[in-house]
Write a protein that holds these residues in place. Structure first.
Motif, short mmCIF file in Angstrom:
data_model
loop_
_atom_site.label_atom_id
_atom_site.label_comp_id
_atom_site.label_asym_id
_atom_site.label_seq_id
_atom_site.Cartn_x
_atom_site.Cartn_y
_atom_site.Cartn_z
N LEU A 59 0.63 -1.18 0.01
CA LEU A 59 -0.10 -0.05 -0.18
C LEU A 59 0.94 1.27 0.04
N MET A 60 0.15 2.18 -0.61
CA MET A 60 0.74 3.52 -0.39
C MET A 60 -0.45 4.73 -0.09
N GLY A 61 -0.27 5.93 -0.23
CA GLY A 61 -1.26 6.75 0.36
C GLY A 61 -2.70 6.72 -0.39
N ASP A 62 -2.81 6.43 -1.49
CA ASP A 62 -3.99 6.12 -2.26
C ASP A 62 -4.20 5.08 -3.10
N HIS A 63 -3.38 3.84 -2.59
CA HIS A 63 -3.84 2.60 -3.26
C HIS A 63 -3.14 1.52 -2.27
N HIS A 64 -3.94 0.56 -2.53
CA HIS A 64 -3.33 -0.80 -1.61
C HIS A 64 -4.09 -2.25 -2.69
N THR A 65 -3.14 -3.25 -2.28
CA THR A 65 -3.13 -4.38 -3.05
C THR A 65 -3.02 -5.42 -2.05
N ILE A 66 -3.99 -6.31 -1.90
CA ILE A 66 -3.85 -7.52 -0.84
C ILE A 66 -4.00 -8.63 -1.69
N ARG A 106 -6.97 9.61 5.21
CA ARG A 106 -5.89 8.60 5.54
C ARG A 106 -6.15 7.56 6.35
N VAL A 107 -6.94 7.92 7.34
CA VAL A 107 -7.21 7.06 8.60
C VAL A 107 -8.47 6.33 7.92
N GLN A 108 -9.39 6.61 7.13
CA GLN A 108 -10.32 6.03 6.45
C GLN A 108 -9.53 4.76 5.50
N HIS A 109 -8.54 5.34 4.89
CA HIS A 109 -7.85 4.41 3.90
C HIS A 109 -7.40 3.29 4.73
N LEU A 110 -6.57 3.37 5.91
CA LEU A 110 -6.16 2.34 6.81
C LEU A 110 -7.24 1.58 7.19
N ASN A 111 -8.42 2.11 7.71
CA ASN A 111 -9.40 1.32 8.25
C ASN A 111 -10.02 0.37 7.00
N LEU A 112 -10.02 0.87 6.01
CA LEU A 112 -10.48 -0.22 4.92
C LEU A 112 -9.57 -1.12 4.62
N VAL A 113 -8.00 -0.80 4.70
CA VAL A 113 -7.32 -2.19 4.52
C VAL A 113 -7.56 -3.17 5.58
N LEU A 114 -7.58 -2.72 6.75
CA LEU A 114 -7.52 -3.59 7.88
C LEU A 114 -8.99 -4.39 7.77
N ASP A 115 -10.07 -3.74 7.42
CA ASP A 115 -11.25 -4.59 7.13
C ASP A 115 -11.04 -5.82 5.98
N ARG A 116 -10.11 -5.41 5.22
CA ARG A 116 -10.08 -6.25 3.98
C ARG A 116 -8.99 -7.26 4.33
N GLY A 139 6.30 3.80 0.38
CA GLY A 139 6.35 4.91 1.29
C GLY A 139 5.89 4.77 2.68
N PRO A 140 5.71 5.68 3.60
CA PRO A 140 5.69 5.73 4.96
C PRO A 140 4.31 4.90 5.30
N MET A 141 3.22 4.65 4.45
CA MET A 141 1.81 4.34 4.67
C MET A 141 2.17 2.85 5.34
N LYS A 142 3.00 2.08 4.99
CA LYS A 142 3.06 0.64 5.54
C LYS A 142 3.47 0.47 7.07
N GLN A 143 4.17 1.81 7.42
CA GLN A 143 4.66 1.98 8.82
C GLN A 143 3.23 2.29 9.72
N GLN A 144 2.58 3.04 8.96
CA GLN A 144 1.48 3.39 9.71
C GLN A 144 0.50 2.47 9.89
N LEU A 145 0.25 1.52 9.11
CA LEU A 145 -0.62 0.53 8.97
C LEU A 145 -0.23 -0.21 10.26
N LEU A 146 0.95 -0.66 10.32
CA LEU A 146 1.47 -1.43 11.49
C LEU A 146 0.93 -0.76 12.61
N GLU A 147 1.06 0.41 12.88
CA GLU A 147 0.84 1.37 14.16
C GLU A 147 -0.42 1.19 14.39
N HIS A 148 -1.56 0.92 13.46
CA HIS A 148 -2.92 0.86 13.49
C HIS A 148 -3.26 -0.46 13.75
#
Length: 258
Positions: A59-66, A106-116, A139-148
């Motif tokens: 993931l990055m700020g505006d995109h994620h792949t799972i 940004r928080v909404q995106h992280l929550n969406l990734v966590l749900d998926r 980018g830094p989004m991966k570390q922010q995901l781990l923190e959430h």
């Protein structure tokens, strides 16, 4: 053999090998075969690392792949872009308002990734259904995901994010390739350590034999020596008692003669 050639031994196979090769042979060869069979019995239920099922998140700020799967074959479950407040709108939005909107999206995106992630990698009872979940991104989004992450996911998710240069399918391919290389290196290092331990144990056993046997042999010899000493002590005690009895009988005989 099991790790590199794909051979998987069953309990019955190991038992048959043990019965066939561990018999009344010279003790060093017997111990070596027994130890080898013990190692096989431990490894027989393991699968090669490339056959484990992993969870992947790029993931990055505006995109994620799972994705989910092995190093050789995985399925992309989600590959989505999200709309992020990344520029001022018309009408002169204040800097504070813009920063607040960017943080909210940004928080909404992280929550969406966590749900998926919960849907893809955990069962209905919250148990992780993959070997490990690995997070990567440019980018830094991966570390922010781990923190959430929820606390209960701490053991399921690798806490060391992987930096890749791309997103989407190309970034996923890069992440999986890096993980495969890392696991291959770890397996190689583990094999080298295992060989070093075996050589070290062999040197210890050789030195023990030169000193008159290993620890087990020395203990057996000490027990035998102690047993012989006890038997000798018992024999001497019986001889002393017999000599004393004969002495008393001779004295009684002399008194009767007098």
């Amino acid at each position: 053999m099991q790790e590199h050639s794909g051979v998987c031994l069953k309990n019955s196979d190991v038992d048959e090998l043990r019965a066939r090769f561990v018999g009344p042979k010279e003790h060093k060869a017997r111990d070596l075969v027994a130890t080898s069979l013990d190692v096989l019995q431990v490894l027989q239920g393991r699968k090669p690392l490339q056959n484990h099922i992993y969870g992947y998140v790029v993931l990055m700020g505006d995109h994620h792949t799972i994705a989910r799967g092995t190093f050789r074959a995985y399925e992309i479950l989600h590959d989505k872009s999200v709309r992020i407040a990344n520029r001022h709108g018309r009408g002169g939005q204040s800097q504070n308002r813009f920063a607040r909107l960017a943080e909210e999206t940004r928080v909404q995106h992280l929550n969406l990734v966590l749900d998926r992630m919960a849907e893809a990698f955990f069962d209905g009872e919250g148990r992780c259904s993959v070997e490990k979940i690995v997070v990567g991104g440019p980018g830094p989004m991966k570390q922010q995901l781990l923190e959430h992450l929820p606390e209960k996911w701490a053991e399921a998710v690798d806490q060391n994010p992987v930096t890749v240069d791309h997103t989407s399918a190309l970034g996923m391919h890069e992440l999986v390739q890096l993980l495969e290389e890392r696991c291959a290196l770890v397996s190689k290092v583990e094999l080298q350590r295992q060989r070093q331990r075996m050589r070290k144990e062999g040197r210890k056993d050789q030195k023990g034999q030169q000193r008159g046997g290993g620890r087990k042999e020395r203990q057996e010899k000490a027990n035998e020596r102690r047993k012989r000493e006890e038997e000798e002590e018992e024999r001497l005690r019986e001889e002393r008692e017999r000599a004393l009895q004969e002495h008393l009988e001779r004295r009684k005989g002399k008194k009767r003669q007098n």
